[in-house]
Design a protein around this motif. Structure first.
Motif, PDB file in Angstrom:
ATOM      1  N   MET B 148      17.408   9.032  56.886  1.00  0.00           N
ATOM      2  CA  MET B 148      17.887  10.312  57.413  1.00  0.00           C
ATOM      3  C   MET B 148      17.883  11.307  56.255  1.00  0.00           C
ATOM      4  N   VAL B 149      17.500  12.534  56.550  1.00  0.00           N
ATOM      5  CA  VAL B 149      17.387  13.555  55.514  1.00  0.00           C
ATOM      6  C   VAL B 149      18.166  14.790  55.955  1.00  0.00           C
ATOM      7  N   ARG B 209      27.173  22.179  51.489  1.00  0.00           N
ATOM      8  CA  ARG B 209      28.390  21.425  51.209  1.00  0.00           C
ATOM      9  C   ARG B 209      28.406  20.125  52.011  1.00  0.00           C
ATOM     10  N   THR B 210      28.095  20.248  53.304  1.00  0.00           N
ATOM     11  CA  THR B 210      28.071  19.050  54.153  1.00  0.00           C
ATOM     12  C   THR B 210      26.963  18.105  53.691  1.00  0.00           C
ATOM     13  N   ALA B 211      25.830  18.689  53.300  1.00  0.00           N
ATOM     14  CA  ALA B 211      24.705  17.858  52.851  1.00  0.00           C
ATOM     15  C   ALA B 211      25.105  16.995  51.651  1.00  0.00           C
ATOM     16  N   MET B 212      25.838  17.603  50.724  1.00  0.00           N
ATOM     17  CA  MET B 212      26.277  16.835  49.549  1.00  0.00           C
ATOM     18  C   MET B 212      27.250  15.732  49.953  1.00  0.00           C
ATOM     19  N   ARG B 213      28.127  16.085  50.879  1.00  0.00           N
ATOM     20  CA  ARG B 213      29.134  15.092  51.293  1.00  0.00           C
ATOM     21  C   ARG B 213      28.471  13.877  51.949  1.00  0.00           C
ATOM     22  N   VAL B 214      27.513  14.127  52.836  1.00  0.00           N
ATOM     23  CA  VAL B 214      26.885  12.989  53.519  1.00  0.00           C
ATOM     24  C   VAL B 214      25.933  12.252  52.573  1.00  0.00           C
ATOM     25  N   LEU B 215      25.426  12.968  51.571  1.00  0.00           N
ATOM     26  CA  LEU B 215      24.603  12.276  50.574  1.00  0.00           C
ATOM     27  C   LEU B 215      25.456  11.255  49.826  1.00  0.00           C
ATOM     28  N   PHE B 216      26.631  11.683  49.411  1.00  0.00           N
ATOM     29  CA  PHE B 216      27.506  10.769  48.658  1.00  0.00           C
ATOM     30  C   PHE B 216      28.059   9.649  49.548  1.00  0.00           C
ATOM     31  N   SER B 217      28.177   9.922  50.827  1.00  0.00           N
ATOM     32  CA  SER B 217      28.686   8.866  51.709  1.00  0.00           C
ATOM     33  C   SER B 217      27.574   7.909  52.136  1.00  0.00           C
ATOM     34  N   GLY B 218      26.377   8.199  51.706  1.00  0.00           N
ATOM     35  CA  GLY B 218      25.270   7.285  52.002  1.00  0.00           C
ATOM     36  C   GLY B 218      24.653   7.486  53.361  1.00  0.00           C
ATOM     37  N   GLN B 219      25.015   8.560  54.066  1.00  0.00           N
ATOM     38  CA  GLN B 219      24.469   8.767  55.417  1.00  0.00           C
ATOM     39  C   GLN B 219      23.070   9.369  55.401  1.00  0.00           C
ATOM     40  N   VAL B 220      22.694  10.009  54.317  1.00  0.00           N
ATOM     41  CA  VAL B 220      21.330  10.535  54.209  1.00  0.00           C
ATOM     42  C   VAL B 220      20.689   9.997  52.928  1.00  0.00           C
ATOM     43  N   ALA B 221      19.358   9.862  52.979  1.00  0.00           N
ATOM     44  CA  ALA B 221      18.640   9.355  51.807  1.00  0.00           C
ATOM     45  C   ALA B 221      18.529  10.433  50.735  1.00  0.00           C
ATOM     46  N   PHE B 222      18.350  11.671  51.187  1.00  0.00           N
ATOM     47  CA  PHE B 222      18.361  12.774  50.242  1.00  0.00           C
ATOM     48  C   PHE B 222      18.678  14.069  50.984  1.00  0.00           C
ATOM     49  N   ALA B 223      19.018  15.078  50.218  1.00  0.00           N
ATOM     50  CA  ALA B 223      19.375  16.365  50.812  1.00  0.00           C
ATOM     51  C   ALA B 223      18.446  17.439  50.263  1.00  0.00           C
ATOM     52  N   LEU B 224      17.963  18.300  51.158  1.00  0.00           N
ATOM     53  CA  LEU B 224      17.136  19.436  50.742  1.00  0.00           C
ATOM     54  C   LEU B 224      17.956  20.712  50.886  1.00  0.00           C
ATOM     55  N   THR B 225      17.893  21.555  49.890  1.00  0.00           N
ATOM     56  CA  THR B 225      18.633  22.819  49.949  1.00  0.00           C
ATOM     57  C   THR B 225      17.725  23.953  49.467  1.00  0.00           C
ATOM     58  N   ARG B 226      18.046  25.149  49.901  1.00  0.00           N
ATOM     59  CA  ARG B 226      17.278  26.307  49.446  1.00  0.00           C
ATOM     60  C   ARG B 226      17.908  26.917  48.195  1.00  0.00           C
ATOM     61  N   LEU B 238      31.888  15.354  45.904  1.00  0.00           N
ATOM     62  CA  LEU B 238      32.091  14.016  45.359  1.00  0.00           C
ATOM     63  C   LEU B 238      33.546  13.584  45.473  1.00  0.00           C
ATOM     64  N   GLY B 239      34.454  14.525  45.322  1.00  0.00           N
ATOM     65  CA  GLY B 239      35.863  14.188  45.448  1.00  0.00           C
ATOM     66  C   GLY B 239      36.528  13.892  44.125  1.00  0.00           C
ATOM     67  N   ARG B 391      15.564  19.210  46.034  1.00  0.00           N
ATOM     68  CA  ARG B 391      15.806  17.899  46.633  1.00  0.00           C
ATOM     69  C   ARG B 391      16.829  17.176  45.766  1.00  0.00           C
ATOM     70  N   TYR B 392      17.900  16.721  46.416  1.00  0.00           N
ATOM     71  CA  TYR B 392      18.959  16.003  45.697  1.00  0.00           C
ATOM     72  C   TYR B 392      19.015  14.556  46.188  1.00  0.00           C
ATOM     73  N   THR B 393      19.000  13.659  45.249  1.00  0.00           N
ATOM     74  CA  THR B 393      19.182  12.241  45.575  1.00  0.00           C
ATOM     75  C   THR B 393      20.286  11.687  44.697  1.00  0.00           C
ATOM     76  N   LEU B 394      20.853  10.578  45.133  1.00  0.00           N
ATOM     77  CA  LEU B 394      21.862   9.926  44.319  1.00  0.00           C
ATOM     78  C   LEU B 394      21.214   9.307  43.101  1.00  0.00           C
ATOM     79  N   LYS B 395      21.918   9.361  41.999  1.00  0.00           N
ATOM     80  CA  LYS B 395      21.384   8.785  40.771  1.00  0.00           C
ATOM     81  C   LYS B 395      21.265   7.267  40.901  1.00  0.00           C
ATOM     82  N   THR B 396      22.224   6.695  41.594  1.00  0.00           N
ATOM     83  CA  THR B 396      22.220   5.236  41.749  1.00  0.00           C
ATOM     84  C   THR B 396      21.685   4.866  43.117  1.00  0.00           C
ATOM     85  N   GLY B 397      21.255   3.632  43.229  1.00  0.00           N
ATOM     86  CA  GLY B 397      20.795   3.137  44.524  1.00  0.00           C
ATOM     87  C   GLY B 397      19.292   3.185  44.632  1.00  0.00           C
TER      88      GLY B 397
END
Lengths: 214, 403
Positions: B148-149, B209-226, B238-239, B391-397
């Motif tokens: 999911m992206v 903001r939501t994209a970052m949150r779901v990225l950290f929760s593992g719900q998306v593989a990566f997030a695209l932003t403008r 991140l919290g 494109r933002y991805t988690l550093k780990t995983g």
């Protein structure tokens, strides 16, 4: 009728009713032109003119020069008319919206069925029954063929229509394999009504992915 | 050619009608026909079965039900008329020596056993003695790569579709788009050379903001932003605080786009001053004659679903508050392009990736510095209204190949 050998298909919902339309159209097209390919986009809607227009544009951009559809608005037909390509109408005669584009239309001709059933009800002979009908039973009708298609194609199309209507020809006759190569219909074998009602797969040769339930 | 059948509708209607006649109990002589999704049961006396249809006497009368739509349970069921192979969730267990065939609905499976609901009751069958056929069988093929992206808008979704399309073509694979009724974003089905699905990419539209949150929760593989995300935004999602956001996310620029001002090919206007563009959006310039064009009102057009556009205009210093109020907003890119193409007094505002067959205006900025609207100017980022796609991805995983 195609120069690019790419037929664009606007799928409504991935259910047997729609899937067998795609499969039968592909087998028929493949029989006439072995190089033909189908590019299918699923809309998960029956009627959404804006979305249908958008998808039809996409299919054109990807090189399709004939549009088929199981969605029911005239958006794709109108685009075909505008762009000078061919299309097929669905559910009703759409030739008015693409007088130079619509090769023919598949028409849901349920009037005679309703008339017969209501008459049965009124005269007390109605009973519950299972109905499965096509061209032969006049539940399905075809619109007129585009006058400008070559005479040879016109004659071939008329022949196929009359043969299907009379039961001499079946859209699904073996050998036919399922997508991926798994056997389905042996040489000369006809698809059963059960096959038609549960068709949740493409036939071999279609390269699109069938959207299985996730 | 088409076998457009009434049968499914009639069968569905009958089942729907029968919903009101559900019977919780079943006597020994009674038969229950259960729809393949398990949601509808018809219980009654089985009057006949002709190989294609059941005729069953129920509280609402005699009903005819096609065998394909139901599973039959009860001692009067015809032999072998459990669920058919190919029905959703149903299976056929075939003994390896061919001595037995057990159709039914697979209840559970583990490494050693199948548990199947058959016409003879619930059976447990050792896996080594049988092979499983049917849609309900556990998948023994290649594992589907599903990701999911997060995307900011539909035009980025289109870009993703194009990128994935080019990628799968280079591998001789195939791409099929599936649109959803409640979303403008396609699900991308990736098939091998025969069309068998090997990967699936879904997209969800959301703000950064939501994209970052779901990225950290593992719900998306990566997030695209403008927009490039600030450390503050990342930490908020991140919290907890981090010293350097590059410790937790990887940032890449994967595309360049631009805010485009477009007119019809027949328009006499080729260049627009950035201040003039700003004034048009603010409602201060309303007639083309104020810009040296014909005496005709400036008719603004934009897209209703390009929330990122307004944000980008603000980022580039536009006081664009009037844009939404004064512009005619269109639901589809095609409609907007079509109208701008057809009307000489129309001015379209959209991302470059959205416009088609219209004339993009070159821009002149302060001190009359002229920048053409070419693809080259966008690629070199000389164009003043350029937009980067991050494109933002988690550093780990581990990341899937599709990702």
């Amino acid at each position: 009728m195609t120069r690019t050998n790419r037929i664009g298909y606007l799928g409504a919902y991935p259910i047997p009713q729609v899937t067998r339309g795609i499969n039968s159209a592909y087998l028929a097209a493949k029989a006439a032109n072995p190089d033909v390919e189908f590019d299918i986009i699923w809309l998960n809607e029956w009627f959404n003119p804006d979305k249908e227009a958008q998808v039809a544009h996409q299919l054109l951009d990807r090189g399709c020069d004939i549009l088929m559809q199981h969605t029911v608005s005239t958006a794709a037909v109108e685009l075909a008319q505008e762009k000078g390509i061919y299309s097929f109408g669905q559910s009703s005669d759409m030739s008015k919206y693409g007088p130079h584009a619509v090769l023919t239309s598949m028409i849901n001709n349920w009037g005679p069925y309703y008339t017969r059933r209501i008459s049965e009800f009124l005269n007390g002979t109605w009973k519950s029954e299972d109905t499965l009908g096509g061209l032969g039973q006049e539940i399905i009708a075809l619109g007129g063929l585009l006058p400008t298609i070559p005479n040879r194609v016109h004659l071939q199309a008329q022949d196929v229509i009359s043969r299907i209507a009379s039961g001499q020809q079946h859209p699904f006759v073996g050998p036919v394999r399922r997508q991926g190569g798994k056997g389905w219909l042996a040489l000369g074998e006809l698809a059963s009504d059960s096959d038609l009602l549960t068709m949740n797969y493409y036939v071999d040769g279609i390269k699109s992915v069938f959207p299985a339930a996730s | 050619m088409s076998f457009n059948s009434l049968t499914a509708k009639i069968g569905g209607a009958l089942l729907g009608l029968a919903l009101a006649a559900l019977s919780a109990s079943q006597s020994a002589a009674q038969t229950t026909l259960t729809s393949l999704d398990g949601k509808v049961n018809l219980t009654g006396e089985l009057i006949s079965y002709d190989g294609s249809n059941y005729r069953i006497k129920t509280d609402v009368g005699d009903l005819i039900v096609r065998k394909e739509f139901v599973m039959c349970a009860g001692e009067n069921c015809p032999e072998g008329q459990g669920p058919a192979v190919g029905d959703a969730g149903s299976v056929l267990l075939l003994a390896n020596d061919g001595s037995a065939r057990i159709p039914g609905k697979l209840i559970s499976v583990n490494d050693t056993e199948f548990v199947i609901e058959s016409a003879h009751g619930v059976l447990t069958v050792r896996r080594e003695f049988v092979t499983c056929e049917g849609n309900g069988c556990p998948d023994s093929g290649p594992k589907l790569d599903r990701i999911m992206v997060a995307v900011p808008d539909t035009s980025v979704a289109r870009l993703v579709t194009t990128i994935v399309g080019d990628y799968v073509s280079s591998k001789d694979f195939n791409l099929t788009e599936q649109l959803m009724a409640d979303s403008d974003l396609p699900v991308l089905l990736i098939g091998d050379e025969e069309g068998l699905e090997v990967g699936r990419l879904s997209m969800a539209q959301m703000d950064n903001r939501t994209a970052m949150r779901v990225l950290f929760s593992g719900q998306v593989a990566f997030a695209l932003t403008r927009e490039r995300l600030t450390p503050k935004q990342v930490v908020a999602a991140l919290g907890f605080s981090v010293q350097d956001i590059s410790d937790v996310v990887t940032e890449e620029i994967i595309g360049l786009d631009a805010v485009d001002f477009v007119v019809s090919e027949g328009s006499s206007i080729d260049v627009m001053d950035l201040d003039a563009a700003n004034a048009i959006l603010a409602g201060q310039i309303t007639n083309w004659s104020q810009l040296g064009g014909a005496n005709a009102p400036v008719e603004l057009h934009s897209l209703s679903q390009s929330a990122g556009l307004l944000e980008q205009l603000r980022v580039h210093g536009f006081s664009s508050a009037a844009l939404v109020g004064d512009a005619e907003l269109h639901d589809s890119v095609e409609t907007m392009n079509e109208i701008v193409r057809a009307r000489d007094n129309a001015l379209g505002v959209a991302f470059r990736s959205q416009v088609q067959d219209v004339k993009s205006l070159s821009l002149s900025s302060a001190y009359n510095v002229f920048v053409d609207s070419s693809e080259f100017a966008i690629q070199t980022e000389e164009y003043p209204l350029g937009v980067r796609l991050y494109r933002y991805t988690l550093k780990t995983g581990a990341e899937s190949e599709l990702g």
